[in-house]
Design an enzyme around this catalytic site. Sequence first.
Site, short mmCIF file in Angstrom:
data_model
loop_
_atom_site.label_atom_id
_atom_site.label_comp_id
_atom_site.label_asym_id
_atom_site.label_seq_id
_atom_site.Cartn_x
_atom_site.Cartn_y
_atom_site.Cartn_z
N SER A 241 0.84 -1.22 0.00
CA SER A 241 0.00 0.00 0.00
C SER A 241 0.86 1.26 0.00
O SER A 241 0.61 2.19 -0.77
CB SER A 241 -0.99 0.00 1.17
OG SER A 241 -0.36 -0.31 2.39
N HIS A 271 -1.96 -8.97 1.71
CA HIS A 271 -1.74 -7.71 2.45
C HIS A 271 -2.96 -7.50 3.37
O HIS A 271 -3.26 -8.37 4.20
CB HIS A 271 -1.53 -6.60 1.41
CG HIS A 271 -0.95 -5.32 1.92
ND1 HIS A 271 -0.35 -5.18 3.14
CD2 HIS A 271 -0.91 -4.06 1.36
CE1 HIS A 271 0.06 -3.93 3.31
NE2 HIS A 271 -0.28 -3.22 2.24
N HIS A 318 5.53 -12.94 7.32
CA HIS A 318 5.74 -11.54 6.94
C HIS A 318 6.94 -11.44 6.02
O HIS A 318 7.89 -12.21 6.14
CB HIS A 318 5.96 -10.65 8.18
CG HIS A 318 5.71 -9.22 7.89
ND1 HIS A 318 6.68 -8.37 7.41
CD2 HIS A 318 4.57 -8.48 7.97
CE1 HIS A 318 6.16 -7.18 7.23
NE2 HIS A 318 4.88 -7.20 7.55
N ARG A 327 2.66 -5.34 16.71
CA ARG A 327 1.27 -4.89 16.56
C ARG A 327 0.31 -6.00 17.03
O ARG A 327 -0.76 -5.74 17.55
CB ARG A 327 0.98 -4.51 15.10
CG ARG A 327 1.89 -3.39 14.59
CD ARG A 327 1.71 -3.15 13.10
NE ARG A 327 2.08 -4.33 12.32
CZ ARG A 327 1.94 -4.43 10.99
NH1 ARG A 327 1.45 -3.40 10.31
NH2 ARG A 327 2.29 -5.53 10.36
N ASP A 373 -2.61 -8.87 11.44
CA ASP A 373 -3.95 -9.30 11.06
C ASP A 373 -4.43 -10.52 11.83
O ASP A 373 -5.63 -10.82 11.83
CB ASP A 373 -3.97 -9.60 9.55
CG ASP A 373 -3.61 -8.37 8.73
OD1 ASP A 373 -4.17 -7.30 9.02
OD2 ASP A 373 -2.77 -8.47 7.83
N1 AMX Z 1 1.16 -19.96 5.31
C1 AMX Z 1 1.60 -20.81 4.38
N2 AMX Z 1 2.68 -20.57 3.59
C2 AMX Z 1 3.33 -19.42 3.82
C3 AMX Z 1 2.95 -18.50 4.81
C4 AMX Z 1 1.79 -18.80 5.58
N3 AMX Z 1 1.31 -17.97 6.49
N4 AMX Z 1 3.81 -17.47 4.79
C5 AMX Z 1 4.71 -17.71 3.81
N5 AMX Z 1 4.42 -18.88 3.21
C6 AMX Z 1 5.08 -19.49 2.07
C7 AMX Z 1 5.03 -18.53 0.88
O1 AMX Z 1 3.77 -18.60 0.23
C8 AMX Z 1 6.21 -19.01 0.06
O2 AMX Z 1 5.82 -20.21 -0.59
P1 AMX Z 1 6.38 -20.55 -2.09
O3 AMX Z 1 7.88 -20.55 -1.99
O4 AMX Z 1 5.79 -21.88 -2.39
O5 AMX Z 1 5.87 -19.46 -2.99
C9 AMX Z 1 7.23 -19.40 1.14
O6 AMX Z 1 6.46 -19.64 2.34
C10 AMX Z 1 8.26 -18.35 1.43
O7 AMX Z 1 7.59 -17.14 1.75
P2 AMX Z 1 8.29 -16.05 2.69
O8 AMX Z 1 9.53 -15.59 2.00
O9 AMX Z 1 8.38 -16.55 4.07
O10 AMX Z 1 7.16 -14.92 2.71
P3 AMX Z 1 6.84 -13.81 1.59
O11 AMX Z 1 7.68 -12.63 1.87
O12 AMX Z 1 6.89 -14.37 0.22
O13 AMX Z 1 5.32 -13.50 1.91
C11 AMX Z 1 3.45 -12.97 3.24
C12 AMX Z 1 4.94 -12.78 3.05
C13 AMX Z 1 2.94 -12.06 4.35
C14 AMX Z 1 2.72 -12.59 1.94
C15 AMX Z 1 3.19 -14.44 3.58
O14 AMX Z 1 3.79 -14.75 4.82
C16 AMX Z 1 1.73 -14.80 3.63
O15 AMX Z 1 1.16 -15.13 2.58
N6 AMX Z 1 1.07 -14.80 4.83
C17 AMX Z 1 -0.34 -15.05 4.95
C18 AMX Z 1 -1.16 -13.85 4.49
C19 AMX Z 1 -1.03 -12.71 5.47
O16 AMX Z 1 -1.18 -12.87 6.68
N7 AMX Z 1 -0.80 -11.51 4.95
C20 AMX Z 1 -0.74 -10.28 5.78
C21 AMX Z 1 0.65 -9.74 5.98
C22 AMX Z 1 0.65 -8.47 6.80
C23 AMX Z 1 -0.02 -7.37 6.06
O17 AMX Z 1 0.48 -6.91 5.03
N8 AMX Z 1 -1.15 -6.91 6.50
#
Ligand code: AMX
Length: 441
Positions: A241, A271, A318, A327, A373
């Site tokens: 964002s 996000h 994250h 948070r 979240d």
């Molecule tokens: N559940 C399952 N798998 C997850 C995960 C979770 N909570 N968090 C990360 N992973 C996976 C990724 O999808 C990725 O898989 P891939 O290699 O097969 O594509 C792998 O683990 C490595 O990811 P990462 O480097 O640890 O995280 P990232 O920087 O790529 O992604 C985030 C970060 C937040 C998008 C991810 O942790 C996620 O999808 N979390 C769940 C959604 C969420 O809570 N989002 C909110 C974040 C905070 C916000 O912005 N409000």
Amino acid sequence: MEYIKYRFFQKASKCSKEFQRIKNEHSDKVIAEIKLGQILTGMKGIPLLVTDTSKLDPNEGIRFKGYSIPELREKLPKISESGEPLPEGLFYLMLIGEIPSHEDVMNLSKDFATRAHVPQHVFDVIDAMPMTSRPMTQFSAAIMAMATESIFQKAYRAGVSKKFYWDSTYDDVMNLIARLPRIAAYIYRRNFHNEEHIEPNPRLDWAGNLAHMMGFDSEDIRRLFRLYMVIHADHEGGNVSAHAAHLVGSALSNPYYSYAAAMTGLAGPLHGFANQDVIHWIFQMIEDLDTETPSDEQMASYIKKTLEEGHVIPGYGHAVLRKTDPRFTAQQDFADKYIKDDKLVNIVNQLYKVVPPILSNIGKIKNPWPNVDAFSGSLLYHYGIEEYTFYTVLFGVSRSLGVLASLINDRVYGMPIERPTSHPLQWYRDQVDGKESSHKC
Ligand code: AMX
């Protein structure tokens, strides 16, 4: 010039000179090396942006102008000693770099109240959308519709000099922040309360008024909203964002367009939409397990099933953080203090025990800990805001404080249009395999 605007310009113009000096004198200095892996995993860890409002440390979490969340909860002005800080104070801090006095915050609160009038056509745009359109769709469309009011756009058309762009941007930003609670509450009442709208109360603070217009007038909810608006306000400049607002603003699009871009990014499930997904996923778990008080083992099996089906566990992980999000901890602390034995809050706390070891065992997930979240929905739900498809709008109202404060800074610094270089995949392949590879992508 009004007092806060004047204070801001006094501080920011010195930083602007520093920005220009560094740009002019040190442009050739190499400050980082980039690994291919960083590019291919979403540009992680590459220092590419200048954002002064807040800084995220992977282990400590967010600091706003150097202050952690516990410090802000202690130092920022409050309405009552036992309450939570007013988000207006955080906005002042991000803008001016100093903890404001109680009077500063009250003045800012009054300033927002006087700017809060939303033109009728914005409501007409919302009303023209089907009830089935997501609250975030309505919110983003309303922001875009309000661009008719942009003072920056008019000043630009009138030929204002580049060095004054910040001035009309400041007024747009103040107007936009002031009007968001009315728009958000309008969407909430339209969708979930029979279109029975509630007029603003100009004597209330920004967050208290939002709660009021949504139909919640207890001191408990006001306290929660103030905390909520503070902790979601900013998370340095690289999140989707904040980055979207900055990128769009760099083309000198008006602040309404920039902020609408931020909101369409926030609406993504990786996000801000995650705050809805968390509650949706928990309710699905309760239904599938057929119990509101699952055991740790039942929870673990549900988490594994979610992962096996190829889904993420919402609220966990994250892109930058490597520890529990402060948070999350601030909200947990709030729940410990004010909420006793709430089923959803208990589940959120239980998940905090059960999820991280499972995610850690997978190996590839860099951060198995909860983010903001994971907790926020359970608090809103507890106080009667059960319509969780609305939750991302609340996140969005708060996020305006950080991304729009940054946008004014961008204009004071005279930041240029953002334009990184891209290459076809073949170019990256050539870097590692040489030019022999014949398969074209
Ligand atoms: N559940 C399952 N798998 C997850 C995960 C979770 N909570 N968090 C990360 N992973 C996976 C990724 O999808 C990725 O898989 P891939 O290699 O097969 O594509 C792998 O683990 C490595 O990811 P990462 O480097 O640890 O995280 P990232 O920087 O790529 O992604 C985030 C970060 C937040 C998008 C991810 O942790 C996620 O999808 N979390 C769940 C959604 C969420 O809570 N989002 C909110 C974040 C905070 C916000 O912005 N409000």
